[in-house]
Motif scaffolding. Structure first.
Motif, mmCIF file in Angstrom:
data_model
loop_
_atom_site.group_PDB
_atom_site.id
_atom_site.type_symbol
_atom_site.label_atom_id
_atom_site.label_comp_id
_atom_site.label_asym_id
_atom_site.label_seq_id
_atom_site.Cartn_x
_atom_site.Cartn_y
_atom_site.Cartn_z
ATOM 1 N N GLN A 195 0.837 -1.202 0.000
ATOM 2 C CA GLN A 195 0.000 0.000 0.000
ATOM 3 C C GLN A 195 0.872 1.253 0.000
ATOM 4 O OE1 GLN A 195 -2.650 0.250 3.370
ATOM 5 N NE2 GLN A 195 -3.446 2.244 2.750
ATOM 6 N N LEU A 196 1.916 1.249 0.814
ATOM 7 C CA LEU A 196 2.835 2.391 0.873
ATOM 8 C C LEU A 196 3.518 2.597 -0.479
ATOM 9 C CD1 LEU A 196 5.470 3.027 3.675
ATOM 10 C CD2 LEU A 196 5.832 3.615 1.311
ATOM 11 N N ALA A 197 4.043 1.534 -1.055
ATOM 12 C CA ALA A 197 4.761 1.640 -2.333
ATOM 13 C C ALA A 197 3.844 2.174 -3.438
ATOM 14 C CB ALA A 197 5.339 0.278 -2.723
ATOM 15 N N ILE A 198 2.637 1.662 -3.495
ATOM 16 C CA ILE A 198 1.696 2.096 -4.538
ATOM 17 C C ILE A 198 1.279 3.549 -4.320
ATOM 18 C CG2 ILE A 198 -0.639 1.735 -5.450
ATOM 19 C CD1 ILE A 198 -0.088 -1.320 -4.970
ATOM 20 N N ALA A 199 0.984 3.922 -3.078
ATOM 21 C CA ALA A 199 0.588 5.304 -2.790
ATOM 22 C C ALA A 199 1.703 6.285 -3.158
ATOM 23 C CB ALA A 199 0.212 5.447 -1.319
ATOM 24 N N ALA A 200 2.943 5.926 -2.870
ATOM 25 C CA ALA A 200 4.080 6.788 -3.192
ATOM 26 C C ALA A 200 4.241 6.931 -4.707
ATOM 27 C CB ALA A 200 5.355 6.242 -2.554
ATOM 28 N N GLU A 216 11.403 12.444 -2.677
ATOM 29 C CA GLU A 216 11.170 12.467 -1.232
ATOM 30 C C GLU A 216 9.730 12.872 -0.912
ATOM 31 O OE1 GLU A 216 12.827 14.686 2.753
ATOM 32 O OE2 GLU A 216 14.279 13.979 1.270
ATOM 33 N N GLU A 217 9.194 13.830 -1.634
ATOM 34 C CA GLU A 217 7.796 14.234 -1.418
ATOM 35 C C GLU A 217 6.853 13.049 -1.624
ATOM 36 O OE1 GLU A 217 7.020 17.454 -4.107
ATOM 37 O OE2 GLU A 217 8.595 18.712 -3.239
ATOM 38 N N CYS A 218 7.104 12.277 -2.665
ATOM 39 C CA CYS A 218 6.258 11.111 -2.947
ATOM 40 C C CYS A 218 6.419 10.043 -1.867
ATOM 41 C CB CYS A 218 6.584 10.544 -4.325
ATOM 42 S SG CYS A 218 6.185 11.686 -5.677
ATOM 43 N N ALA A 219 7.641 9.854 -1.381
ATOM 44 C CA ALA A 219 7.881 8.897 -0.297
ATOM 45 C C ALA A 219 7.100 9.299 0.948
ATOM 46 C CB ALA A 219 9.376 8.808 0.013
ATOM 47 N N LEU A 220 7.117 10.578 1.272
ATOM 48 C CA LEU A 220 6.384 11.071 2.441
ATOM 49 C C LEU A 220 4.880 10.900 2.267
ATOM 50 C CD1 LEU A 220 8.516 14.264 3.150
ATOM 51 C CD2 LEU A 220 8.372 12.199 4.582
ATOM 52 N N THR A 221 4.383 11.070 1.044
ATOM 53 C CA THR A 221 2.963 10.843 0.769
ATOM 54 C C THR A 221 2.608 9.375 0.992
ATOM 55 O OG1 THR A 221 2.903 12.663 -0.820
ATOM 56 C CG2 THR A 221 1.157 11.014 -1.000
ATOM 57 N N GLY A 222 3.480 8.478 0.575
ATOM 58 C CA GLY A 222 3.254 7.045 0.800
ATOM 59 C C GLY A 222 3.209 6.705 2.278
ATOM 60 N N ILE A 223 4.112 7.278 3.054
ATOM 61 C CA ILE A 223 4.129 7.036 4.506
ATOM 62 C C ILE A 223 2.849 7.581 5.135
ATOM 63 C CG2 ILE A 223 5.297 7.594 6.675
ATOM 64 C CD1 ILE A 223 7.956 7.561 5.041
ATOM 65 N N ALA A 224 2.427 8.755 4.699
ATOM 66 C CA ALA A 224 1.195 9.347 5.238
ATOM 67 C C ALA A 224 -0.015 8.446 4.960
ATOM 68 C CB ALA A 224 0.980 10.738 4.646
ATOM 69 N N ALA A 225 0.012 7.740 3.828
ATOM 70 C CA ALA A 225 -1.111 6.872 3.460
ATOM 71 C C ALA A 225 -1.284 5.697 4.413
ATOM 72 C CB ALA A 225 -0.932 6.371 2.030
ATOM 73 N N ILE A 226 -0.216 5.300 5.097
ATOM 74 C CA ILE A 226 -0.304 4.146 6.006
ATOM 75 C C ILE A 226 -0.166 4.525 7.478
ATOM 76 C CG2 ILE A 226 0.554 2.528 4.253
ATOM 77 C CD1 ILE A 226 3.241 2.590 5.992
ATOM 78 N N SER A 227 0.136 5.783 7.754
ATOM 79 C CA SER A 227 0.452 6.166 9.140
ATOM 80 C C SER A 227 -0.707 5.926 10.112
ATOM 81 C CB SER A 227 0.953 7.593 9.215
ATOM 82 O OG SER A 227 -0.059 8.492 8.818
ATOM 83 N N ASP A 228 -1.937 6.213 9.702
ATOM 84 C CA ASP A 228 -3.074 5.965 10.608
ATOM 85 C C ASP A 228 -3.202 4.486 10.935
ATOM 86 O OD1 ASP A 228 -3.744 8.612 10.822
ATOM 87 O OD2 ASP A 228 -5.458 8.518 9.457
ATOM 88 N N ALA A 229 -3.045 3.637 9.947
ATOM 89 C CA ALA A 229 -3.138 2.198 10.191
ATOM 90 C C ALA A 229 -2.074 1.735 11.180
ATOM 91 C CB ALA A 229 -3.017 1.423 8.875
ATOM 92 N N LEU A 230 -0.878 2.297 11.086
ATOM 93 C CA LEU A 230 0.206 1.915 11.991
ATOM 94 C C LEU A 230 -0.011 2.493 13.388
ATOM 95 C CD1 LEU A 230 3.331 2.334 9.691
ATOM 96 C CD2 LEU A 230 2.171 0.215 10.339
ATOM 97 N N GLU A 231 -0.470 3.720 13.465
ATOM 98 C CA GLU A 231 -0.678 4.351 14.774
ATOM 99 C C GLU A 231 -1.767 3.660 15.579
ATOM 100 O OE1 GLU A 231 -0.667 8.571 15.375
ATOM 101 O OE2 GLU A 231 0.439 8.866 13.519
ATOM 102 N N PHE A 232 -2.798 3.163 14.894
ATOM 103 C CA PHE A 232 -3.911 2.567 15.614
ATOM 104 C C PHE A 232 -3.856 1.031 15.652
ATOM 105 C CE2 PHE A 232 -5.463 6.769 14.269
ATOM 106 C CZ PHE A 232 -5.689 7.289 15.529
ATOM 107 N N ALA A 233 -2.760 0.473 15.173
ATOM 108 C CA ALA A 233 -2.589 -0.983 15.228
ATOM 109 C C ALA A 233 -2.281 -1.408 16.659
ATOM 110 C CB ALA A 233 -1.448 -1.409 14.293
ATOM 111 N N GLU A 234 -2.649 -2.594 16.971
ATOM 112 C CA GLU A 234 -2.371 -3.116 18.317
ATOM 113 C C GLU A 234 -0.936 -3.535 18.461
ATOM 114 O OE1 GLU A 234 -5.261 -5.750 20.063
ATOM 115 O OE2 GLU A 234 -6.631 -5.187 18.478
#
Length: 165
Positions: A39-44, A147-165
């Motif tokens: 998901q991160l790679a595709i979003a970036a 780098e901008e695209c990499a940061l966009t990819g990270i942003a796309a998954i950050s909520d899933a990681l923050e709220f993961a158990e």
């Protein structure tokens, strides 16, 4: 004398036992799942595509091992390896490659690539690895598109990681 040697030995043994009791027998780390890494790679890559650039995106674990790799069909063949090396560098140094451009002593280190586009994945106080993008240009005024695209990819998954158990 003998009693004092035994006392010192016992105190040392107790201190060693305490150190071992406080020391963990293992460490835990977090690794992105197959789905999250892709998901991160595709979003970036899509973030770059929206700007008109065809890129490759590599996602690696904290040791620099590939988790996901995508390449736009029109991206240059060289972008695969370049994106991997950017991600490897960002992961193994836990630093964005754009911040390492002047680390001349590392210029000849194997697998290390000191150009913008590699970004560590740090979310919620945890380090997961890194993403590297290759194929978009560096702009003098607004910064590195990779780098901008990499940061966009990270942003796309950050909520899933923050709220993961």
């Amino acid at each position: 004398m003998f009693k004092s040697v035994i006392a010192v030995f016992l105190i040392s043994l107790l201190a060693l036992a305490q150190v071992n009791a406080d020391t963990q027998a293992y460490v835990t780390t977090r690794t992105l799942s197959f789905e999250t890494a892709n998901q991160l790679a595709i979003a970036a890559a899509e973030a770059c595509r929206k700007q008109g650039y065809q890129v490759s995106a590599s996602v690696v674990d904290r040791n620099g091992n590939i988790l996901a790799l995508v390449r736009d069909p029109l991206a240059g063949a060289h972008t695969l390896e370049v994106s991997r090396q950017k991600a490897y560098t960002a992961a193994t140094f836990q630093t964005a490659t754009s911040e390492m451009k002047n680390f001349d002593a590392l210029r000849f280190a194997p697998e290390v690539l000191l150009v913008g586009g590699g970004v560590p994945i740090k979310v919620g106080g945890h380090f997961y690895g890194a993403v590297g993008i290759s194929g978009a240009p560096a702009r003098k005024i607004t910064g590195d598109v990779d780098e901008e695209c990499a940061l966009t990819g990270i942003a796309a998954i950050s909520d899933a990681l923050e709220f993961a158990e």
